[in-house]
Design a protein around this motif. Structure first.
Motif, mmCIF file in Angstrom:
data_model
loop_
_atom_site.group_PDB
_atom_site.id
_atom_site.type_symbol
_atom_site.label_atom_id
_atom_site.label_comp_id
_atom_site.label_asym_id
_atom_site.label_seq_id
_atom_site.Cartn_x
_atom_site.Cartn_y
_atom_site.Cartn_z
ATOM 1 N N LEU A 1 -2.115 -15.624 -14.928
ATOM 2 C CA LEU A 1 -2.824 -15.427 -13.994
ATOM 3 C C LEU A 1 -3.490 -14.137 -13.767
ATOM 4 C CD1 LEU A 1 -0.494 -17.081 -11.132
ATOM 5 C CD2 LEU A 1 -2.255 -18.077 -12.524
ATOM 6 N N GLU A 2 -4.612 -14.302 -13.402
ATOM 7 C CA GLU A 2 -5.258 -13.168 -13.013
ATOM 8 C C GLU A 2 -5.449 -12.808 -11.201
ATOM 9 O OE1 GLU A 2 -9.657 -12.033 -13.993
ATOM 10 O OE2 GLU A 2 -8.926 -12.432 -16.171
ATOM 11 N N ILE A 3 -4.614 -11.928 -10.758
ATOM 12 C CA ILE A 3 -4.551 -11.919 -9.150
ATOM 13 C C ILE A 3 -5.441 -10.584 -8.923
ATOM 14 C CG2 ILE A 3 -2.686 -11.501 -7.488
ATOM 15 C CD1 ILE A 3 -0.894 -12.550 -9.372
ATOM 16 N N ASN A 4 -6.326 -10.788 -7.691
ATOM 17 C CA ASN A 4 -6.990 -9.630 -7.415
ATOM 18 C C ASN A 4 -7.033 -9.706 -5.853
ATOM 19 O OD1 ASN A 4 -9.317 -10.763 -5.915
ATOM 20 N ND2 ASN A 4 -9.490 -12.155 -8.052
ATOM 21 N N ALA A 5 -7.297 -8.580 -5.272
ATOM 22 C CA ALA A 5 -7.436 -8.274 -3.997
ATOM 23 C C ALA A 5 -8.656 -7.306 -3.415
ATOM 24 C CB ALA A 5 -5.861 -8.179 -3.255
ATOM 25 N N ARG B 1 -0.013 2.462 -9.261
ATOM 26 C CA ARG B 1 1.065 2.243 -10.503
ATOM 27 C C ARG B 1 2.220 1.230 -9.680
ATOM 28 N NH1 ARG B 1 -0.644 7.231 -12.157
ATOM 29 N NH2 ARG B 1 0.997 8.069 -11.057
ATOM 30 N N ALA B 2 2.642 1.814 -8.825
ATOM 31 C CA ALA B 2 4.056 1.262 -8.016
ATOM 32 C C ALA B 2 3.623 -0.346 -7.599
ATOM 33 C CB ALA B 2 4.570 2.084 -6.954
ATOM 34 N N ARG B 3 2.437 -0.524 -7.125
ATOM 35 C CA ARG B 3 2.060 -1.842 -6.503
ATOM 36 C C ARG B 3 1.624 -2.748 -7.536
ATOM 37 N NH1 ARG B 3 -0.955 0.551 -1.088
ATOM 38 N NH2 ARG B 3 0.896 1.655 -0.550
ATOM 39 N N ARG B 4 0.924 -2.151 -8.635
ATOM 40 C CA ARG B 4 0.591 -3.223 -9.735
ATOM 41 C C ARG B 4 2.000 -3.603 -10.489
ATOM 42 N NH1 ARG B 4 -2.340 -1.690 -15.505
ATOM 43 N NH2 ARG B 4 -2.623 -3.732 -16.234
ATOM 44 N N GLN B 5 3.150 -2.793 -10.510
ATOM 45 C CA GLN B 5 4.232 -3.246 -11.011
ATOM 46 C C GLN B 5 4.955 -4.354 -9.917
ATOM 47 O OE1 GLN B 5 5.609 -2.337 -14.016
ATOM 48 N NE2 GLN B 5 7.342 -3.727 -13.515
ATOM 49 N N ARG B 6 4.837 -4.089 -8.631
ATOM 50 C CA ARG B 6 5.641 -4.896 -7.759
ATOM 51 C C ARG B 6 4.933 -6.057 -7.439
ATOM 52 N NH1 ARG B 6 6.767 -3.141 -1.343
ATOM 53 N NH2 ARG B 6 7.708 -5.121 -0.978
ATOM 54 N N PHE B 7 3.566 -6.053 -7.428
ATOM 55 C CA PHE B 7 2.833 -7.067 -6.849
ATOM 56 C C PHE B 7 2.296 -7.928 -7.941
ATOM 57 C CE2 PHE B 7 3.061 -4.522 -3.157
ATOM 58 C CZ PHE B 7 3.840 -5.423 -2.261
ATOM 59 N N GLY B 8 2.162 -7.454 -9.133
ATOM 60 C CA GLY B 8 1.274 -8.179 -10.283
ATOM 61 C C GLY B 8 0.070 -8.181 -10.306
#
Length: 95
Positions: free
Chosen positions: A13-17, A67-74
């Motif tokens: 999946l590609e997840i964006n916000a 970095r932390a949120r990329r890891q946590r939320f994908g």
């Protein structure tokens, strides 16, 4: 929630916000200002700092949060308004 629903397909999946970036040496004051401008009630700065798409602080703080949120939320990528592109370029450049 998305991770659970997608199961084994999550990696595809590609997840964006849409995100908010505020580069500042006065993180708490800038966060309180954002809360006020957006009319949020019943929320404090600590909760805002945990939101997956709000990034406020020094360049180093924002980089660490990314970095932390990329890891946590994908999140695959973030979207910003054109007016925030200079700030985002500064964050990404590492200067």
């Amino acid at each position: 929630m998305v991770h659970e629903a997608a199961g084994d397909r999550f990696g595809n999946l590609e997840i964006n916000a849409f995100s908010t970036f505020v580069v500042t040496a006065k993180r708490r004051a800038a966060t309180e200002d954002l809360i006020s401008r957006r009319g949020w009630t019943g929320i404090d700065v600590e909760e805002v700092w945990q939101m997956p798409t709000i990034f406020i602080g020094s360049l180093d703080q924002i980089r660490a949060d990314l970095r932390a949120r990329r890891q946590r939320f994908g999140l695959s990528y973030l979207v910003v308004g054109e007016d925030r592109l200079p700030a985002l370029a500064e964050i990404i450049s590492g200067r």
